[in-house]
Design a protein around this motif. Structure first.
Motif, mmCIF file in Angstrom:
data_model
loop_
_atom_site.group_PDB
_atom_site.id
_atom_site.type_symbol
_atom_site.label_atom_id
_atom_site.label_comp_id
_atom_site.label_asym_id
_atom_site.label_seq_id
_atom_site.Cartn_x
_atom_site.Cartn_y
_atom_site.Cartn_z
ATOM 1 N N VAL A 1 0.837 -1.201 0.000
ATOM 2 C CA VAL A 1 0.000 0.000 0.000
ATOM 3 C C VAL A 1 0.873 1.253 0.000
ATOM 4 O O VAL A 1 0.574 2.230 -0.706
ATOM 5 N N LEU A 2 1.963 1.247 0.740
ATOM 6 C CA LEU A 2 2.853 2.409 0.727
ATOM 7 C C LEU A 2 3.425 2.645 -0.666
ATOM 8 O O LEU A 2 3.584 3.794 -1.095
ATOM 9 N N ARG B 1 10.865 3.157 8.275
ATOM 10 C CA ARG B 1 10.439 3.744 9.539
ATOM 11 C C ARG B 1 8.923 3.740 9.650
ATOM 12 O O ARG B 1 8.360 3.364 10.680
ATOM 13 N N LEU B 2 8.256 4.111 8.580
ATOM 14 C CA LEU B 2 6.802 4.153 8.580
ATOM 15 C C LEU B 2 6.216 2.743 8.704
ATOM 16 O O LEU B 2 5.293 2.509 9.485
ATOM 17 N N GLU B 3 6.751 1.793 7.958
ATOM 18 C CA GLU B 3 6.289 0.404 8.063
ATOM 19 C C GLU B 3 6.440 -0.103 9.490
ATOM 20 O O GLU B 3 5.512 -0.706 10.042
ATOM 21 N N ILE C 1 3.832 1.502 11.824
ATOM 22 C CA ILE C 1 2.482 0.965 11.594
ATOM 23 C C ILE C 1 2.370 -0.431 12.196
ATOM 24 O O ILE C 1 1.418 -0.743 12.913
ATOM 25 N N LEU C 2 3.344 -1.266 11.924
ATOM 26 C CA LEU C 2 3.311 -2.647 12.412
ATOM 27 C C LEU C 2 3.385 -2.703 13.936
ATOM 28 O O LEU C 2 2.729 -3.538 14.561
ATOM 29 N N ALA C 3 4.156 -1.815 14.541
ATOM 30 C CA ALA C 3 4.263 -1.783 16.005
ATOM 31 C C ALA C 3 2.892 -1.553 16.626
ATOM 32 O O ALA C 3 2.591 -2.097 17.699
ATOM 33 N N GLY C 4 2.059 -0.765 15.966
ATOM 34 C CA GLY C 4 0.705 -0.520 16.460
ATOM 35 C C GLY C 4 -0.154 -1.777 16.492
ATOM 36 O O GLY C 4 -1.204 -1.803 17.138
ATOM 37 N N PHE C 5 0.290 -2.825 15.809
ATOM 38 C CA PHE C 5 -0.428 -4.101 15.792
ATOM 39 C C PHE C 5 0.365 -5.186 16.524
ATOM 40 O O PHE C 5 0.065 -6.376 16.400
ATOM 41 N N GLY C 6 1.404 -4.765 17.254
ATOM 42 C CA GLY C 6 2.202 -5.714 18.027
ATOM 43 C C GLY C 6 3.151 -6.558 17.196
ATOM 44 O O GLY C 6 3.591 -7.618 17.645
ATOM 45 N N VAL C 7 3.496 -6.083 15.995
ATOM 46 C CA VAL C 7 4.396 -6.828 15.114
ATOM 47 C C VAL C 7 5.799 -6.240 15.245
ATOM 48 O O VAL C 7 5.983 -5.025 15.145
ATOM 49 N N ALA C 8 6.781 -7.111 15.453
ATOM 50 C CA ALA C 8 8.172 -6.689 15.610
ATOM 51 C C ALA C 8 8.688 -6.022 14.343
ATOM 52 O O ALA C 8 8.186 -6.250 13.241
ATOM 53 N N ASP C 9 9.723 -5.224 14.509
ATOM 54 C CA ASP C 9 10.377 -4.534 13.396
ATOM 55 C C ASP C 9 10.789 -5.547 12.326
ATOM 56 O O ASP C 9 11.623 -6.411 12.570
ATOM 57 N N PRO C 10 10.206 -5.449 11.128
ATOM 58 C CA PRO C 10 10.543 -6.419 10.085
ATOM 59 C C PRO C 10 11.931 -6.208 9.509
ATOM 60 O O PRO C 10 12.428 -7.052 8.767
ATOM 61 N N TYR C 11 12.564 -5.103 9.828
ATOM 62 C CA TYR C 11 13.897 -4.815 9.315
ATOM 63 C C TYR C 11 14.953 -4.987 10.389
ATOM 64 O O TYR C 11 16.005 -4.354 10.344
ATOM 65 N N GLY C 12 14.659 -5.862 11.350
ATOM 66 C CA GLY C 12 15.622 -6.150 12.406
ATOM 67 C C GLY C 12 16.918 -6.659 11.818
ATOM 68 O O GLY C 12 17.020 -7.013 10.645
ATOM 69 N N ALA C 13 17.936 -6.739 12.632
ATOM 70 C CA ALA C 13 19.293 -7.055 12.187
ATOM 71 C C ALA C 13 19.396 -8.340 11.379
ATOM 72 O O ALA C 13 20.240 -8.457 10.509
ATOM 73 N N ASP C 14 18.536 -9.325 11.653
ATOM 74 C CA ASP C 14 18.656 -10.612 10.970
ATOM 75 C C ASP C 14 17.829 -10.697 9.693
ATOM 76 O O ASP C 14 17.847 -11.716 9.020
#
Length: 175
Positions: free
Chosen positions: A128-129, A148-150, A153-166
């Motif tokens: 969508v973005l 940052r925006l993704e 948005i995801l944090a608002g639904f309890g989803v961890a940062d999808p761009y984490g180190a791994d």
């Protein structure tokens, strides 16, 4: 926020077999992306199409439109990219289509050890973005803003940062 219609088409029943609430989840994520993105869409109605497809369908689209003969997780076809697209007064602003490939999304989620629903949420937001003009392929600063925006948005639904180190390459063309 503009009145929004999210038209969802389930073309591969694997989506609803694996995620019984795929349609309402997809709609919530699309609306959250629209709400939090910094875009001027005017004040009229807006429409987005989300297609929950299979790998074969997405591979064909990827081949025909992007010259890449392989399936991918998500494709976005933004109407706003076409400056000559006609606008009809009073008609909804058609933002475009987001198409997700079940097998690829499922396999990526499994490989990352994530719940499919969290990966699905991320890819709907990501797609969508793109419809709204966000990009991660041409400019590092734009890529970071999109990430940052993704993440927010995801944090608002309890989803961890999808761009984490791994996880360096989750979404198509990811960094």
């Amino acid at each position: 926020m503009n009145p929004v219609t999210v038209a969802i088409s389930v073309e591969d029943p694997s989506w609803t077999q694996a995620l019984s609430d795929a349609e309402p989840v997809a709609e919530r994520m699309a609306l959250a992306a629209l709400e939090q993105a910094d875009c001027d869409l005017g004040d009229g109605p807006v429409e987005i199409s989300l297609v929950l497809a299979d790998d074969t369908t997405v591979q064909g689209l990827n081949r025909d439109w992007r010259g890449k003969d392989k399936p991918t997780n998500v494709l976005s076809f933004a109407t706003l990219d076409d400056e000559d697209a006609p606008r009809v007064a009073g008609a909804p602003l058609l933002l475009g289509d987001v198409i997700l490939a079940f097998g690829t999304c499922r396999d990526e989620a499994q490989a990352m050890g994530k719940p499919l629903v969290d990966h699905f949420r991320h890819l709907v937001v990501h797609g969508v973005l793109h419809l709204l003009g966000y990009d991660h392929e041409e400019d590092e600063a734009e890529a970071l803003e999109m990430e940052r925006l993704e993440t927010a948005i995801l944090a608002g639904f309890g989803v961890a940062d999808p761009y984490g180190a791994d996880e360096s390459d989750i979404a198509e063309g990811g960094r």
